[in-house]
Design a protein around this motif. Structure first.
Motif, mmCIF file in Angstrom:
data_model
loop_
_atom_site.group_PDB
_atom_site.id
_atom_site.type_symbol
_atom_site.label_atom_id
_atom_site.label_comp_id
_atom_site.label_asym_id
_atom_site.label_seq_id
_atom_site.Cartn_x
_atom_site.Cartn_y
_atom_site.Cartn_z
ATOM 1 N N ASN A 1 0.819 -1.218 0.000
ATOM 2 C CA ASN A 1 0.000 0.000 0.000
ATOM 3 C C ASN A 1 0.845 1.256 0.000
ATOM 4 N N ARG A 2 1.934 1.233 0.819
ATOM 5 C CA ARG A 2 2.821 2.413 0.845
ATOM 6 C C ARG A 2 3.434 2.642 -0.528
ATOM 7 N N LEU A 3 3.871 1.547 -1.169
ATOM 8 C CA LEU A 3 4.528 1.680 -2.474
ATOM 9 C C LEU A 3 3.557 2.161 -3.548
ATOM 10 N N ARG A 4 2.293 1.713 -3.468
ATOM 11 C CA ARG A 4 1.299 2.186 -4.456
ATOM 12 C C ARG A 4 1.104 3.695 -4.356
ATOM 13 N N MET A 5 1.179 4.206 -3.125
ATOM 14 C CA MET A 5 1.053 5.660 -2.957
ATOM 15 C C MET A 5 2.288 6.361 -3.500
ATOM 16 N N GLU A 6 3.445 5.776 -3.234
ATOM 17 C CA GLU A 6 4.696 6.426 -3.639
ATOM 18 C C GLU A 6 4.957 6.318 -5.133
ATOM 19 N N LEU A 7 4.559 5.189 -5.724
ATOM 20 C CA LEU A 7 4.829 4.945 -7.155
ATOM 21 C C LEU A 7 3.506 4.673 -7.883
ATOM 22 N N PRO A 8 2.670 5.697 -8.064
ATOM 23 C CA PRO A 8 1.322 5.454 -8.595
ATOM 24 C C PRO A 8 1.301 4.852 -9.997
ATOM 25 N N GLU A 9 2.400 4.977 -10.738
ATOM 26 C CA GLU A 9 2.426 4.425 -12.099
ATOM 27 C C GLU A 9 2.746 2.924 -12.105
ATOM 28 N N THR A 10 3.295 2.425 -11.007
ATOM 29 C CA THR A 10 3.728 1.026 -10.959
ATOM 30 C C THR A 10 2.585 0.156 -10.443
ATOM 31 N N ARG A 11 2.462 -1.042 -11.033
ATOM 32 C CA ARG A 11 1.342 -1.910 -10.650
ATOM 33 C C ARG A 11 1.825 -3.015 -9.723
ATOM 34 N N PHE A 12 1.330 -2.992 -8.483
ATOM 35 C CA PHE A 12 1.725 -3.964 -7.464
ATOM 36 C C PHE A 12 0.580 -4.930 -7.229
ATOM 37 N N MET A 13 0.890 -6.219 -7.241
ATOM 38 C CA MET A 13 -0.134 -7.192 -6.832
ATOM 39 C C MET A 13 0.351 -7.863 -5.555
ATOM 40 N N LEU A 14 -0.534 -7.916 -4.555
ATOM 41 C CA LEU A 14 -0.192 -8.597 -3.309
ATOM 42 C C LEU A 14 -0.584 -10.061 -3.440
ATOM 43 N N HIS A 15 0.375 -10.960 -3.236
ATOM 44 C CA HIS A 15 -0.019 -12.371 -3.218
ATOM 45 C C HIS A 15 -0.827 -12.620 -1.950
ATOM 46 N N CYS A 16 -2.023 -13.111 -2.076
ATOM 47 C CA CYS A 16 -2.886 -13.338 -0.914
ATOM 48 C C CYS A 16 -3.056 -14.829 -0.672
ATOM 49 N N GLY A 17 -3.272 -15.168 0.556
ATOM 50 C CA GLY A 17 -3.598 -16.568 0.869
ATOM 51 C C GLY A 17 -2.398 -17.418 1.238
ATOM 52 N N GLY A 18 -1.199 -16.816 1.351
ATOM 53 C CA GLY A 18 -0.017 -17.541 1.831
ATOM 54 C C GLY A 18 0.408 -18.664 0.901
ATOM 55 N N GLY A 19 0.952 -19.720 1.507
ATOM 56 C CA GLY A 19 1.420 -20.861 0.709
ATOM 57 C C GLY A 19 2.932 -20.845 0.554
ATOM 58 N N LYS A 20 3.433 -21.913 -0.079
ATOM 59 C CA LYS A 20 4.890 -22.053 -0.254
ATOM 60 C C LYS A 20 5.430 -20.988 -1.205
ATOM 61 N N MET A 21 6.732 -20.672 -1.037
ATOM 62 C CA MET A 21 7.345 -19.642 -1.902
ATOM 63 C C MET A 21 7.283 -20.057 -3.371
ATOM 64 N N LYS A 22 7.415 -21.371 -3.644
ATOM 65 C CA LYS A 22 7.373 -21.855 -5.020
ATOM 66 C C LYS A 22 6.025 -21.484 -5.674
ATOM 67 N N LYS A 23 4.973 -21.666 -4.897
ATOM 68 C CA LYS A 23 3.634 -21.349 -5.413
ATOM 69 C C LYS A 23 3.498 -19.834 -5.668
ATOM 70 N N GLN A 24 4.099 -19.068 -4.748
ATOM 71 C CA GLN A 24 4.001 -17.609 -4.898
ATOM 72 C C GLN A 24 4.785 -17.137 -6.135
ATOM 73 N N MET A 25 5.926 -17.764 -6.361
ATOM 74 C CA MET A 25 6.726 -17.398 -7.555
ATOM 75 C C MET A 25 5.987 -17.801 -8.845
ATOM 76 N N ALA A 26 5.317 -18.944 -8.777
ATOM 77 C CA ALA A 26 4.550 -19.388 -9.951
ATOM 78 C C ALA A 26 3.439 -18.373 -10.243
ATOM 79 N N HIS A 27 2.847 -17.849 -9.189
ATOM 80 C CA HIS A 27 1.814 -16.823 -9.352
ATOM 81 C C HIS A 27 2.400 -15.574 -10.028
ATOM 82 N N ALA A 28 3.593 -15.165 -9.539
ATOM 83 C CA ALA A 28 4.261 -13.982 -10.118
ATOM 84 C C ALA A 28 4.551 -14.198 -11.603
ATOM 85 N N ASP A 29 4.988 -15.420 -11.936
ATOM 86 C CA ASP A 29 5.279 -15.753 -13.342
ATOM 87 C C ASP A 29 4.022 -15.701 -14.192
#
Ligand code: HAM
Length: 422
Positions: A348-376
């Motif tokens: 949230n802080r970064l969205r305010m500071e960098l309004p042109e950049t698109r940030f997605m928050l990974h929600c729901g936890g899980g293993k880092m591998k799963k989170q990286m797959a989501h990012a990909d």
């Protein structure tokens, strides 16, 4: 499971991926309209039916066969708009936008015609239109055409569309021509197809637009509207052609181009492509100097055009000129409960500071591998990772998702780091 309800035939959803292509194309259209000094107008998608029958003409396919018309609960006869010009004129009159003043407007939105759906032809489709009120000269006609030519240039389509141009003369010239055309058609009456026989008396100029090959042959010998032009019409058309040539906008003269709506006079044009099969007209327009008065206003010259967005996007896709844009720049990931909270606050802080950049928050936890797959999956370029160590050290681990490289950045410097790497 209960039966699924499906969409109405000829009416399409726009889902992620294609919707981002549309957004890019619409941005180009809007920016181009702005670069010509046009302002946006939005009007309702439903109007009184009388507006369309009076503006477009009782004896047109659109009004005769294609409008979605219904009585509402008050018993008023209403129609979904089949095009944007009539509503635009109505709004201009009602809101006092064209009284003694020039106006240059753009609009976009859904239009509705109950046509037989096929590729490039839908029952709900979208137009981007521009309309100019208060100017009589060929300079503004050329400006409208150069707006469309500029669009093709920006979208990389210049070599894939062709401008067809005609003049329909004044209403007096057309009336005299009509008599002579009807007299000619009467000689061939029995040879005309059913549609042309019907049109011959109700709207004879529409016969020129026939798709019937035999009627097309007969029409080669028909009188020409241009032979009925007076000096004013000729001068208007000649200057327009000269201006187009001066702007290096090529055109093909087509004296059978009459357009499907009845409000036009003088200049009419269409941009056509061979790349889309039978539904190849991507933009059409012209001058309609009589319409404002016909809808109850003071005589006001007007000219405009509309681009069909489905056809435009189909063409861009066929030529491989657009692709969906990724919607996420940075995926914010975390391991553990407290880091997950910190990650949400950081995003949230970064969205305010960098309004042109698109940030997605990974929600729901899980293993880092799963989170990286989501990012990909969402094509993010960076992943920010917060774990207990990062939180304790006021740091963020940043992973570059194309190189795989990982760096640790102090939290106070993370915005600057992202700015540099996105
Ligand atoms: P139109 O030629 O009827 O003109 O429509 C403009 C464009 O909308 C067409 O060239 C085509 O690209 C698209 N279009 C029309 N019908 C369909 C459909 N069923 N499915 C997909 N696309 C379609 C007008 O509507 C005028 N109001 C244009 C104008 C503005 N003239 C002066 N100002």
């Amino acid at each position: 499971m209960s039966a699924k309800i499906t969409a109405i035939r000829g009416m399409n959803d726009l889902v992620p991926g294609p919707s981002s292509v549309w957004a890019q194309v619409e941005q180009t259209l809007i920016a181009t309209a702005a670069s010509f000094g046009f302002s946006e107008i939005r009007t309702p998608v439903i109007e009184k039916t009388g507006l369309f029958s009076r503006a477009i003409g009782e004896v047109t396919d659109v009004v005769e066969k294609e409008m979605y018309t219904f009585k509402d609960r008050d018993g008023d006869l209403l129609s979904l708009r089949p095009e944007g010009t009539a509503g635009c004129v109505r709004a201009c009159l009602e809101d006092g936008l064209i009284h003694n003043q020039e106006q240059r407007l753009w609009y976009r939105g859904p239009m509705f015609r109950h046509e037989r759906p096929q590729k490039g032809r839908y029952r709900q489709f979208h137009q981007f239109g521009i309309e100019v009120f208060g100017l009589t000269g060929p300079d503004i006609d050329a400006e409208i055409i150069s707006f469309s030519a500029m669009l093709w240039k920006k979208l990389g389509l210049t070599d894939h569309v062709r401008l067809e141009l005609n003049s329909l003369g004044s209403s007096e010239e057309r009336a005299r021509y009509r008599d002579s055309l009807v007299a000619f058609l009467e000689k061939y009456r029995s040879e005309l197809d059913e549609d042309s026989q019907r049109r011959m008396y109700t709207n004879p100029l529409r016969v020129l637009d026939t798709k019937d090959a035999h009627v097309g042959e007969i029409l080669k010998e028909a009188p020409r509207l241009s032979d009925f032009f007076g000096s004013e019409t000729r001068a208007h058309f000649d200057t327009l052609k000269e201006l187009l040539t001066g702007m290096s906008i090529g055109y093909t003269l087509n004296d059978r181009l009459v357009r499907g709506l009845d409000y036009y006079n003088l200049t009419v044009f269409e941009w056509v492509t061979e790349a889309l099969g039978s539904q190849g007209t991507v933009c059409g327009g012209g001058r309609y100097d009589g319409l404002v008065e016909q809808l109850g206003g003071q005589p006001t010259p007007a000219v405009g055009c509309a681009v069909g967005l489905e056809r435009l996007v189909l063409l861009l896709e066929a030529l491989d000129l657009v692709k969906p844009a990724p919607s996420v720049d940075v995926m914010v990931c975390s391991m553990g409960d407290q880091p997950a909270r910190e990650a949400q606050y950081l995003a949230n802080r970064l969205r305010m500071e960098l309004p042109e950049t698109r940030f997605m928050l990974h929600c729901g936890g899980g293993k880092m591998k799963k989170q990286m797959a989501h990012a990909d999956k969402v094509n993010a370029r960076l992943a920010l990772i917060l774990g207990d160590d990062e939180v304790a050290g006021h740091q963020v681990t940043v992973k570059n998702l194309s190189s795989g490289e990982q760096t640790t950045v102090p939290e106070s410097e993370i915005a600057a780091f992202i700015k540099q790497h996105i």
